[in-house]
Write a protein that holds these residues in place. Sequence first.
Motif, short mmCIF file in Angstrom:
data_model
loop_
_atom_site.label_atom_id
_atom_site.label_comp_id
_atom_site.label_asym_id
_atom_site.label_seq_id
_atom_site.Cartn_x
_atom_site.Cartn_y
_atom_site.Cartn_z
N MET A 34 1.05 -1.17 0.13
CA MET A 34 0.11 -0.13 0.03
C MET A 34 0.99 1.18 0.00
O MET A 34 1.89 1.34 0.42
N GLY A 35 0.47 2.38 -0.34
CA GLY A 35 1.16 3.53 -0.54
C GLY A 35 0.17 4.63 -0.14
O GLY A 35 -0.95 4.81 -0.24
N TRP A 36 0.94 5.74 -0.16
CA TRP A 36 0.55 7.12 -0.02
C TRP A 36 0.90 8.19 -1.02
O TRP A 36 2.44 8.16 -1.02
N PHE A 37 0.49 8.90 -1.61
CA PHE A 37 0.79 9.97 -2.46
C PHE A 37 0.19 11.28 -2.02
O PHE A 37 -0.79 11.27 -1.46
N ARG A 38 0.73 12.21 -2.61
CA ARG A 38 0.14 13.49 -2.21
C ARG A 38 0.41 14.57 -3.68
O ARG A 38 1.06 14.16 -4.43
N LYS A 43 0.76 21.08 -8.84
CA LYS A 43 1.90 20.28 -8.89
C LYS A 43 1.45 18.91 -9.24
O LYS A 43 0.28 18.48 -9.24
N GLU A 44 2.38 18.06 -9.70
CA GLU A 44 2.31 16.58 -10.01
C GLU A 44 2.11 15.83 -8.79
O GLU A 44 2.57 16.12 -7.71
N THR A 91 1.44 20.87 2.75
CA THR A 91 0.05 21.10 2.09
C THR A 91 -0.08 20.27 0.99
O THR A 91 0.41 20.41 -0.15
N ALA A 92 -1.11 19.72 0.76
CA ALA A 92 -1.50 18.90 -0.39
C ALA A 92 -2.88 18.05 0.00
O ALA A 92 -3.23 17.69 0.99
N VAL A 93 -3.44 17.38 -1.28
CA VAL A 93 -4.41 16.28 -0.93
C VAL A 93 -3.62 15.01 -1.00
O VAL A 93 -2.60 14.85 -2.00
N THR A 118 -7.82 13.13 1.07
CA THR A 118 -8.02 13.78 1.95
C THR A 118 -7.00 15.09 2.13
O THR A 118 -6.01 14.91 1.87
N GLN A 119 -7.75 16.31 2.26
CA GLN A 119 -6.95 17.43 2.42
C GLN A 119 -6.06 17.54 3.57
O GLN A 119 -6.50 17.48 4.79
N VAL A 120 -4.80 17.81 3.46
CA VAL A 120 -3.96 18.16 4.71
C VAL A 120 -3.57 19.82 4.18
O VAL A 120 -2.82 20.22 3.37
N THR A 121 -3.78 20.59 5.39
CA THR A 121 -3.45 22.04 5.13
C THR A 121 -2.50 22.44 6.40
O THR A 121 -3.02 22.28 7.65
N VAL A 122 -1.18 22.89 6.19
CA VAL A 122 -0.47 23.10 7.31
C VAL A 122 -0.03 24.72 7.18
O VAL A 122 0.28 25.17 6.23
N SER A 123 -0.53 25.46 8.19
CA SER A 123 -0.49 26.86 8.18
C SER A 123 0.84 27.29 8.73
O SER A 123 1.27 26.61 9.93
N SER A 124 1.39 28.46 8.42
CA SER A 124 2.67 28.99 9.07
C SER A 124 2.49 29.74 10.34
O SER A 124 1.56 30.14 10.58
#
Length: 124
Positions: A34-38, A43-44, A91-93, A118-124
Amino acid sequence: QVQLVESGGGLVQAGGSLRLSCAASGRTFSSYAMGWFRQAPGKEREFVAAISWSGRSTIYADSVKGRFTISRDNAKNTVYLQMSSLKPGDTAVYYCTRSSTSAPATNRVDYDYWGQGTQVTVSS
């Protein structure tokens, strides 16, 4: 037919942590890596991490090595991505995916089923 459903995404501050989960349908979950991509906007889609069918072998993109950990629970048909020390650049899906083989791989062409993301958003 295999279905993959991701959960656990959200908004987090830089330096924080999140754990993504991916629940898979189908009786052959434990036979495949199994894998995870973003994919970030504009971007690609890129490789993040992968785990072998047994969980004994894992591989990571250099950008997440030491910060992210992939794991799986074959009894629950679930794969996880523990993300720590998150950065705005993370930050990415995030997409969960099933490999067509038992060994982990970094190339998209080696994966045949994908979740909706699933959306991941990282704020600075």
